[in-house]
Design an enzyme around this catalytic site. Sequence first.
Site, PDB file in Angstrom:
ATOM      1  N   PRO A  30      -9.224  -1.879  -1.233  1.00 14.35           N
ATOM      2  CG  PRO A  30      -9.054  -1.640   1.065  1.00 14.35           C
ATOM      3  CD  PRO A  30      -8.294  -2.095  -0.132  1.00 14.35           C
TER       4      PRO A  30
ATOM      5  CD  GLU B 112      -0.659  -0.568   7.061  1.00 11.65           C
ATOM      6  OE1 GLU B 112      -1.594   0.235   6.819  1.00 11.65           O
ATOM      7  OE2 GLU B 112      -0.661  -1.366   8.025  1.00 11.65           O
TER       8      GLU B 112
ATOM      9  NE  ARG C  28     -24.704 -16.376 -10.207  1.00  8.52           N
ATOM     10  CZ  ARG C  28     -25.397 -15.471 -10.867  1.00  8.52           C
ATOM     11  NH1 ARG C  28     -24.832 -14.334 -11.231  1.00  8.52           N
ATOM     12  NH2 ARG C  28     -26.650 -15.662 -11.178  1.00  8.52           N
TER      13      ARG C  28
ATOM     14  CG  ASP D 138     -29.877 -13.399 -11.455  1.00 13.48           C
ATOM     15  OD1 ASP D 138     -31.008 -13.477 -10.970  1.00 13.48           O
ATOM     16  OD2 ASP D 138     -28.895 -14.010 -11.019  1.00 13.48           O
TER      17      ASP D 138
HETATM   18  N1  4GX Z   1     -12.024  -5.036  -1.364  1.00 11.16           N
HETATM   19  N2  4GX Z   1      -8.522  -5.442   1.724  1.00 11.16           N
HETATM   20  C1  4GX Z   1      -6.374  -5.774   0.578  1.00 11.16           C
HETATM   21  C2  4GX Z   1      -4.322  -4.854   1.560  1.00 11.16           C
HETATM   22  C3  4GX Z   1      -4.190  -3.905   0.433  1.00 11.16           C
HETATM   23  C4  4GX Z   1      -4.373  -2.551   0.597  1.00 11.16           C
HETATM   24  C5  4GX Z   1      -4.221  -1.714  -0.476  1.00 11.16           C
HETATM   25  C6  4GX Z   1      -3.718  -3.605  -1.807  1.00 11.16           C
HETATM   26  C7  4GX Z   1      -3.882  -2.242  -1.681  1.00 11.16           C
HETATM   27  C8  4GX Z   1     -10.478  -5.164   0.193  1.00 11.16           C
HETATM   28  C9  4GX Z   1     -11.815  -4.811  -0.080  1.00 11.16           C
HETATM   29  C10 4GX Z   1      -9.830  -5.055   1.500  1.00 11.16           C
HETATM   30  C11 4GX Z   1      -7.836  -4.990   2.918  1.00 11.16           C
HETATM   31  C12 4GX Z   1      -7.738  -6.325   0.861  1.00 11.16           C
HETATM   32  C13 4GX Z   1      -6.484  -4.423   2.574  1.00 11.16           C
HETATM   33  N3  4GX Z   1      -3.859  -4.420  -0.763  1.00 11.16           N
HETATM   34  N4  4GX Z   1      -9.968  -5.580  -0.945  1.00 11.16           N
HETATM   35  N5  4GX Z   1      -5.682  -5.356   1.797  1.00 11.16           N
HETATM   36  N6  4GX Z   1     -12.698  -4.327   0.775  1.00 11.16           N
HETATM   37  O1  4GX Z   1     -10.444  -4.553   2.402  1.00 11.16           O
HETATM   38  O2  4GX Z   1     -10.893  -5.486  -1.904  1.00 11.16           O
END
Ligand code: 4GX
Length: 395
Positions: free
Chosen positions: A85, A112, A150, A165
């Site tokens: 995220p 985490e 794609r 697109d």
């Molecule tokens: N877009 N998540 C990853 C664990 C995590 C946290 C920090 C690496 C670094 C997400 C998203 C997402 C939740 C996947 C936390 N891994 N990943 N996870 N939105 O929410 O990509």
Amino acid sequence: MKFTVISAFPEFFGPFFGTSVIGKATAKGLISHELLNPRDFSEAPHNQIDDYAYGGGGMVMMAEPLARAVEAAASNTSKVILMSPQGKRLEEALVEELAMEDHLLLLCGHYEGVDERFVESFVDLEVSIGDFVLTGGEIPAMALMDAVSRHISGVVGKKEAVEEDSFFRGMLDTPHYTRPAEWRGKKVPGVLLSGDHGAVSSWRRQESIRRTLERRPDLLENADIRPYLRKGVYVLFNVDPDEEDIAERVLPTLAEDAAAMGCKKAFLVSVKGEKAARDCVNRLKQRSPEAVWAGFLKAAGGIETASEWIKKREKAEPCVVPEGHFRNGLGTALRRVKREVLEKGKPVIFCFRCCRKQSPDSPKGDAEGKERELDLSLFGSLAVTLDRFFGCSRC
Ligand code: 4GX
């Protein structure tokens, strides 16, 4: 394109690589994949891959098993991506960039997240699919691989679908309908049944504009609006009477730039009146009659006369963007102009002051009327204004 996925839950990916469009692309060998489980690279008891966070607060994936998995799979042309995220937001421009790579290595974190030292040493890019929190990086990795696939030739049956697109790049899609022509009392818009391809495509463009303005006006900032412009784009250069010599030197280049950037005409206006402007244009044309801009530059009495001329030719009142629009924040001016031009199908005229003297609308600070260097940024203002208006930054 090869995808390597590093995930503690590789079972997630079986159906993904075996189904539908991605399944067919895999069967055809257009894309290939490899699944690695960091547990298989753990040397800890019970193949542990996570541990308590230093400072408290949950579990973190350990650096070493991930590092070993990456080292086992990566070559020097691999791009190592961590789904997170905290990453760069995935959008079509990034998808297109990633589609040019030949090996993407995707890391799916849980808990985490992962030990920051691993990120620093091994990760090229962190990517997020949106501002929400999932339980793991598997779905983001699938979203990324799906969008990237794609763009690999042969993956999407109809090549035009992907090209379409990108033609409508940056704007929202139009509504779609299929049989029956009437369903539960609701009719398909008549124009779509008319067989008139021109009418269909202008209806679709107008629907894209309507939806974009209504739902995602923020997209207009970067969208390539060129296919959506129903009328022409014009520029006007206001020449200062005391500086016509300077104006004459820069006008040909300015006019040529405006023409190259897709304008229909450049109007020349002088405070001394239309005759002075006409004389100036004639002098320039005599000097280089063969020039590209020769038929492009047109003398006018003022902004009103220029607007009248445009109105006659385009059968619509132009949206006038006054001098100095770029000084008061180009973004604000363009948001208004783009909305009006797209919504109402208007032509537009951008005005520029073409002189050395302090312009009355420039920011305060310099003493009133004080001479300064020739505003060289006029070329820049013209280019930035038109580029940001047309939105060709990604083309
Ligand atoms: N877009 N998540 C990853 C664990 C995590 C946290 C920090 C690496 C670094 C997400 C998203 C997402 C939740 C996947 C936390 N891994 N990943 N996870 N939105 O929410 O990509």
